[in-house]
Write an enzyme that holds these catalytic residues in place. Structure first.
Site, mmCIF file in Angstrom:
data_model
loop_
_atom_site.group_PDB
_atom_site.id
_atom_site.type_symbol
_atom_site.label_atom_id
_atom_site.label_comp_id
_atom_site.label_asym_id
_atom_site.label_seq_id
_atom_site.Cartn_x
_atom_site.Cartn_y
_atom_site.Cartn_z
ATOM 1 N N HIS A 25 0.878 -1.231 0.010
ATOM 2 C CA HIS A 25 -0.166 -0.018 0.008
ATOM 3 C C HIS A 25 0.881 1.045 -0.131
ATOM 4 C CE1 HIS A 25 0.531 1.720 4.200
ATOM 5 N NE2 HIS A 25 0.779 0.449 4.419
ATOM 6 N N CYS A 26 0.306 2.344 -0.331
ATOM 7 C CA CYS A 26 1.109 3.551 -0.562
ATOM 8 C C CYS A 26 0.211 4.595 0.612
ATOM 9 C CB CYS A 26 1.195 4.204 -1.709
ATOM 10 S SG CYS A 26 -0.362 4.460 -2.960
ATOM 11 N N MET A 27 0.073 5.665 0.130
ATOM 12 C CA MET A 27 -0.773 7.052 0.857
ATOM 13 C C MET A 27 -1.902 6.625 0.928
ATOM 14 S SD MET A 27 1.393 8.984 2.423
ATOM 15 C CE MET A 27 3.073 9.753 2.217
ATOM 16 N N ARG A 29 -3.949 3.992 -1.390
ATOM 17 C CA ARG A 29 -3.844 2.931 -2.310
ATOM 18 C C ARG A 29 -3.552 1.388 -1.717
ATOM 19 N NH1 ARG A 29 -3.425 5.715 -8.485
ATOM 20 N NH2 ARG A 29 -3.454 7.476 -7.783
ATOM 21 N N ARG A 31 -2.247 -1.713 -3.632
ATOM 22 C CA ARG A 31 -1.558 -1.826 -4.878
ATOM 23 C C ARG A 31 -1.271 -3.545 -5.056
ATOM 24 N NH1 ARG A 31 1.035 2.588 -7.392
ATOM 25 N NH2 ARG A 31 0.742 4.264 -6.387
#
Length: 480
Positions: A25-27, A29, A31
């Protein structure tokens, strides 16, 4: 497990556990990398409460959640039985369907995503320190300054160690071997041998590519072979350790196959490090450093052709880049410029984009008579102030089309103004209003470049707001 039911549904809709190769995951989302994206029920996911939208880009199946994505990620990994710490093993054939560009974006995002939070945090501390110093609340020769500066500088100075860890994980190598490779690059005695901008110094054996962007004084040898160190060493560098980690993962994989299990635990690291580190200093590091220098010099050359045009284009298209995950291509260039030149004008051109976005959102909120739209818009506006724009993009502006276009125009105007005033970033970190201190020059203090950046983000906000308010119809404002 507040998000357990949501996690179960997400796993089911992406094709089940067996269809998941990996998930990070990022900020905002989740993924996923899926074996077969056609098995995922994209339309059903988009209509679910708790999911903003779904994007398929860069070889990833991206489920946009919002600011609480880390909590949903924990639930997904728990429900799915995925390992929180290690990415799922990826077979060599799983990436064959990806284009070369998709592989590049996937690699860059996989290496840098784990560092984003702490990179933003330490960058904000550096920005705070700049404010405290300029306002004379903290003296530059005080212990307070020393400790705060150490906190802010530490990650970026020792970045090769951090990236050695994340890059090795991405390439399926031992992350601690990657850390050792990175640590060797910033070992104090080695850093002390690196040439400086003031001149090559004493003990130079000879110089390669004299007078070019990749001029390389030689001050060190390894068994008689020249060791080419970049100006000021590998501290804050990005590309060399990533290349070295990739090579190290391949070497480690070879030794795992040929060394007996009884001695594998210590002989695999022994031979891997013994081979990879010298080759990194002799071959991989210099080539990667030259490549980085050329990328940095190239980006600045394009910027210098017309900062205003560059600002309009990069700023105006930034939100489109973010939508498709293409913004990762500019992140290494910004880091290279910061490490090499102590400032970056390229990524700074995008700073007005989030403010233009929330300007458009505010216009929609004020025009709308729909309570649900107003509630979602206010929430997206608040998160957008702090630089998280995905809820604004996917929840408000993009579905209405015109507000998104108007926000891009506002971002382009802001970017052009940043280029006009010579705005730069002096630290990597912070989003939205938290990134403002990072635009303060730590040496020269507040100047016209900083004031110009403030003017630019205000202009981006105003243009995004008024264009959206003037040209968005009633049907767009009330669209659910």
């Amino acid at each position: 497990m507040k998000y357990e039911d949501l996690a179960k549904t997400i796993i089911e809709k992406v094709g089940g556990k067996g269809n998941v190769i990996s998930v990070v995951h990022c900020m905002t989302r989740l993924r996923f990398k899926l074996k077969d994206e056609s098995l995922a029920k994209t339309d059903e996911l988009k209509d679910m409460d708790g999911i903003v939208t779904v994007m398929q880009s860069g070889g990833q199946y991206q489920v946009v959640i919002g600011n609480h994505v880390s909590d949903v990620y924990k639930a997904v990994t728990y429900v799915g039985g995925f390992n929180n710490e290690e990415a799922l093993e990826i077979d060599e054939g799983d990436n064959k369907h990806m284009s070369l560009f998709d592989k590049f974006i996937d690699t860059v995002s996989g290496v840098f995503t784990p560092t984003l939070g702490v990179l933003a945090g330490t960058g904000m501390i550096k920005g705070l320190l700049a404010i405290l110093t300029i306002t004379k609340l903290v003296s530059a020769d005080s212990g307070t300054y020393l400790l705060l500066n150490a906190i802010g500088d530490s990650l970026f100075y020792f970045f090769p160690i951090i990236l050695g860890y994340s890059a090795s994980k991405k390439f399926k190598g031992n992350p601690f071997i990657g850390m050792v490779i990175g640590a060797c690059l910033v070992y104090p005695a080695v850093v002390g041998m690196a040439p400086t901008l003031e001149g090559p110094g004493e003990g130079v054996l000879y110089t390669l590519f004299k007078g070019t962007v990749i001029e390389s004084p030689i001050k060190l040898t390894f068994f008689g072979l020249p060791v080419i160190l970049p100006i000021n060493g590998y501290g804050s560098s990005v590309i060399p350790v990533i290349f070295a980690a990739f090579f190290g993962a391949k070497v480690e994989k070879f030794f795992k196959k040929v060394i007996p299990d009884v001695v594998k635990m210590f002989l695999v690291p022994f031979f891997t490090i013994l081979i990879v580190v010298p080759l990194t200093f002799l071959i991989i590091g210099p080539i990667a450093s030259w490549l980085g220098d050329l990328l940095g010099a190239g980006s600045l050359a394009i910027y210098d052709l017309s900062p205003i045009v560059a600002g309009a284009l990069i700023g105006g298209l930034w939100q489109v880049f973010v939508m498709f995950g293409l913004h990762w291509g500019l992140v290494p260039i910004a880091l290279i410029n910061l490490g090499k030149f102590q400032s970056d004008p390229v990524l700074a051109l995008t700073f007005a984009a989030s403010f233009a976005q929330i300007g458009a959102v505010l216009a929609v909120v004020l025009k709308s008579k729909n309570d649900k739209v107003k509630g979602l818009g206010i929430s997206a506006f608040i998160t957008g102030i702090f630089g998280i724009t995905e809820p604004a993009i996917y929840g408000i502006t993009l579905p209405r089309k015109k507000p998104f276009i108007m926000s891009c125009i506002g971002a382009g105007v802001g970017g052009a103004l940043i280029g006009l005033f010579g705005g730069r970033s002096f630290q990597m970190g912070g989003l939205g209003i938290f990134a403002i201190p990072n635009k303060i020059n730590p040496v020269d203090g507040i100047g016209m470049d900083f004031y110009g950046t403030l003017i630019a983000i205000a202009a981006g906000f105003v243009v995004g707001f008024f264009l959206t308010y003037m040209f968005s119809g009633k049907e767009e404002a009330t669209l659910k």
